[in-house]
Motif scaffolding. Structure first.
Motif, PDB file in Angstrom:
ATOM      1  N   GLU A  83      40.808  66.309  68.383  1.00  0.00           N
ATOM      2  CA  GLU A  83      39.993  66.172  67.181  1.00  0.00           C
ATOM      3  C   GLU A  83      38.623  65.647  67.592  1.00  0.00           C
ATOM      4  OE1 GLU A  83      40.302  64.731  62.563  1.00  0.00           O
ATOM      5  OE2 GLU A  83      41.933  64.285  63.948  1.00  0.00           O
ATOM      6  N   VAL A  84      37.621  66.471  67.370  1.00  0.00           N
ATOM      7  CA  VAL A  84      36.262  66.177  67.820  1.00  0.00           C
ATOM      8  C   VAL A  84      35.436  65.773  66.608  1.00  0.00           C
ATOM      9  CG1 VAL A  84      34.290  67.021  69.122  1.00  0.00           C
ATOM     10  CG2 VAL A  84      36.581  67.903  69.636  1.00  0.00           C
ATOM     11  N   PHE A  85      35.053  64.502  66.556  1.00  0.00           N
ATOM     12  CA  PHE A  85      34.294  63.949  65.441  1.00  0.00           C
ATOM     13  C   PHE A  85      32.794  64.073  65.730  1.00  0.00           C
ATOM     14  CE2 PHE A  85      38.381  61.975  65.150  1.00  0.00           C
ATOM     15  CZ  PHE A  85      38.592  61.673  63.815  1.00  0.00           C
ATOM     16  N   PHE A  86      32.070  64.604  64.767  1.00  0.00           N
ATOM     17  CA  PHE A  86      30.624  64.695  64.897  1.00  0.00           C
ATOM     18  C   PHE A  86      30.009  63.550  64.102  1.00  0.00           C
ATOM     19  CE2 PHE A  86      32.181  68.616  66.371  1.00  0.00           C
ATOM     20  CZ  PHE A  86      31.225  69.147  67.219  1.00  0.00           C
TER      21      PHE A  86
ATOM     22  N   VAL B 292      43.932  63.524  71.153  1.00  0.00           N
ATOM     23  CA  VAL B 292      42.749  62.759  71.540  1.00  0.00           C
ATOM     24  C   VAL B 292      41.686  62.936  70.474  1.00  0.00           C
ATOM     25  CG1 VAL B 292      40.810  62.651  73.167  1.00  0.00           C
ATOM     26  CG2 VAL B 292      43.151  62.742  74.033  1.00  0.00           C
ATOM     27  N   ASN B 293      41.030  61.838  70.114  1.00  0.00           N
ATOM     28  CA  ASN B 293      39.877  61.853  69.215  1.00  0.00           C
ATOM     29  C   ASN B 293      38.623  61.543  70.025  1.00  0.00           C
ATOM     30  OD1 ASN B 293      41.753  62.179  67.161  1.00  0.00           O
ATOM     31  ND2 ASN B 293      41.697  60.028  66.545  1.00  0.00           N
ATOM     32  N   THR B 294      37.570  62.319  69.822  1.00  0.00           N
ATOM     33  CA  THR B 294      36.325  62.134  70.565  1.00  0.00           C
ATOM     34  C   THR B 294      35.143  62.176  69.606  1.00  0.00           C
ATOM     35  OG1 THR B 294      37.222  63.161  72.564  1.00  0.00           O
ATOM     36  CG2 THR B 294      34.824  63.097  72.364  1.00  0.00           C
ATOM     37  N   VAL B 295      34.231  61.231  69.737  1.00  0.00           N
ATOM     38  CA  VAL B 295      33.018  61.215  68.923  1.00  0.00           C
ATOM     39  C   VAL B 295      31.886  61.893  69.685  1.00  0.00           C
ATOM     40  CG1 VAL B 295      31.310  59.777  67.754  1.00  0.00           C
ATOM     41  CG2 VAL B 295      33.720  59.077  67.779  1.00  0.00           C
ATOM     42  N   VAL B 296      31.320  62.949  69.095  1.00  0.00           N
ATOM     43  CA  VAL B 296      30.152  63.624  69.670  1.00  0.00           C
ATOM     44  C   VAL B 296      28.896  62.964  69.136  1.00  0.00           C
ATOM     45  CG1 VAL B 296      28.848  65.778  69.748  1.00  0.00           C
ATOM     46  CG2 VAL B 296      31.334  65.827  69.957  1.00  0.00           C
ATOM     47  N   ARG B 297      28.037  62.562  70.045  1.00  0.00           N
ATOM     48  CA  ARG B 297      26.794  61.899  69.673  1.00  0.00           C
ATOM     49  C   ARG B 297      25.730  62.331  70.664  1.00  0.00           C
ATOM     50  NH1 ARG B 297      30.641  59.519  72.568  1.00  0.00           N
ATOM     51  NH2 ARG B 297      30.051  58.072  74.203  1.00  0.00           N
ATOM     52  N   LYS B 298      24.522  61.916  70.432  1.00  0.00           N
ATOM     53  CA  LYS B 298      23.408  62.400  71.242  1.00  0.00           C
ATOM     54  C   LYS B 298      23.600  62.084  72.719  1.00  0.00           C
ATOM     55  CE  LYS B 298      19.330  61.988  69.478  1.00  0.00           C
ATOM     56  NZ  LYS B 298      18.060  61.399  68.974  1.00  0.00           N
ATOM     57  N   ASN B 299      24.095  60.883  73.021  1.00  0.00           N
ATOM     58  CA  ASN B 299      24.115  60.487  74.430  1.00  0.00           C
ATOM     59  C   ASN B 299      25.373  60.891  75.189  1.00  0.00           C
ATOM     60  OD1 ASN B 299      25.916  58.653  73.410  1.00  0.00           O
ATOM     61  ND2 ASN B 299      24.859  56.827  74.162  1.00  0.00           N
TER      62      ASN B 299
END
Length: 419
Positions: A214-217, A186-193
């Motif tokens: 895989e955690v994308f910042f 799983v790929n996840t985008v970390v963002r403010k919201n």
């Protein structure tokens, strides 16, 4: 002298003389051979197309429904794969857009697998990802399939991807891929919201049967804006959650576009009086399908990105072009271009990144530094850590604190397409 990619040929893995072993990866039953990132990347990603039926808010490619007429042809893509094989049996990822928008995707996966590359794909979470095509890909030699999940529920994920049903398709794709015997991530985008959703995301990951998270910042380029990025402390909080999860997870965890996670891992392990390493203990999970894992892969340093029209970049998030596979030899570009060589030399780093005691194990995101300041050697703008030497300089009034330092360097992110 550059060689057109059509003249490439498969070859063995090169071992350079520089002694760069940042890619050495411990695994169950022994270590992988050290990788020399001056000679070969650990990972190459090809943006097969920018066509996609989603409209994600962060999209690096600003994807659109239709394919571009100048995309690499099937023959050109095969020639590119041949040249990439010159690096060794590296990981090759078909990305996008949506790779399933290309009718030749199964043919290309088979071609790369037959060359000996370790093949992975990241399709969009849409109806195009059918069980039938996934079975064809597995039969063609695909090793792993990755799905993007950017929230723990459909409300958060679908709002980000801007298509209703995307979250449910993601869960379906994971389930069907596993049922036919493909390993999944799983790929996840970390963002403010979505910071407030990270605890729920961690719980969800434990239920999905994946081998890798895989955690994308977020890097503010493409459709993403600086105001979408979480704070440095927000990053730090997520790093610590990921480390805590890594102690019990049945999958490996990687932070992408955030090499400072390695610093947090080292700090936490030192505090716990454990053997210190930048990789968490779950790395053996990512070896189940032969894909593996490497230390400290970052923009242009163990990593190369090729666009849908063949442009060569240090990563998909650092839109500074070093060449094109139609006119330049991609092996030569990676090894010898001024851009890639400069990115691999961490003596070029500026500000607190240059002074940092974790510089050999981190180096900060060069893509985020470029997006926020216009200088890919500048200090990582979203790192909460203050190195001791830099703190001393602050205390002596010789350099400003982070807020003042970056205030003079931040700029509005310009519209800079990848091509």
């Amino acid at each position: 002298m550059p060689h057109p990619m059509k003249h490439g040929h498969p070859g063995g893995h090169p071992h350079g003389a520089h002694g760069n072993t940042r890619g050495s990866t411990p695994g169950r039953g022994g270590a992988m051979p050290p990788l020399d990132f001056d000679q070969a990347p650990f990972l190459v990603i090809w943006e097969t197309t920018q066509a996609c039926d989603l409209a994600c808010k962060h999209c690096r490619a600003k994807a659109q429904p239709n394919r571009h007429p100048d995309e690499l042809t099937t023959a050109e893509a095969k020639g590119m794969l041949e040249r990439i094989r010159e690096f060794g049996r590296i990981i090759f990822v078909f990305s996008g857009g949506d790779a399933f928008k290309r009718p030749d995707i199964v043919e290309l996966v088979k071609y790369g697998a037959d060359l000996g590359l370790r093949m992975a794909i990241t399709p969009a979470t849409t109806p195009l990802a059918t069980r039938e095509i996934m079975q064809e890909l597995k039969d063609a030699g695909l090793s792993r399939l990755a799905v993007s999940l950017d929230g723990s529920n459909s409300g958060i994920h679908d709002e980000f991807r801007q298509v209703c049903g995307s979250f449910d398709h993601g869960l379906r794709i994971l389930k069907e891929a596993q049922e036919i015997g493909l390993t999944t991530q799983v790929n996840t985008v970390v963002r403010k919201n979505n910071l407030g959703d990270m605890d729920a995301m961690c719980r969800l990951m434990t239920e999905l049967g994946i081998v890798f998270w895989e955690v994308f910042f977020l890097v503010p380029m493409g459709r993403a804006r600086p105001e979408d990025v979480a704070s440095a402390q927000g990053f730090e909080n997520v790093f610590n959650k990921l480390y805590d999860l890594s102690k019990t997870a049945t999958f490996d965890i990687k932070a992408t576009a955030a090499p400072q996670y390695g610093r947090v891992v080292m700090q936490r392990r030192a505090a716990e009086q454990q053997e210190v390493d930048v990789l968490t203990g779950g790395t053996h999970h990512s070896l189940k399908d032969g894909i593996g894992r490497a230390r400290n892969v970052t923009d242009g340093d163990g990593f190369m990105f090729i666009s849908h029209v063949g442009d060569i970049y240090p990563s998909g998030f650092l839109p500074v072009k070093a060449g094109n596979v139609r006119s330049d030899d991609l092996v030569d570009v990676y090894r010898h271009s001024d851009l890639f060589r400069a990115l691999r030399d961490r003596n070029n780093l500026k500000g607190k990144c240059h002074s940092c005691n974790y510089r050999p194990n981190c180096g900060g995101s060069r893509a985020r530094a470029y997006a926020m300041t216009g200088d890919y050697h500048e200090a990582e703008p979203f790192c909460a850590y203050i190195p001791p030497h830099w703190q001393k300089l602050i205390d002596e009034g010789k350099v400003p604190g982070d807020a003042e330092y970056f205030a003079a360097r931040f700029r509005a992110v310009e519209e800079r397409p990848m091509v």
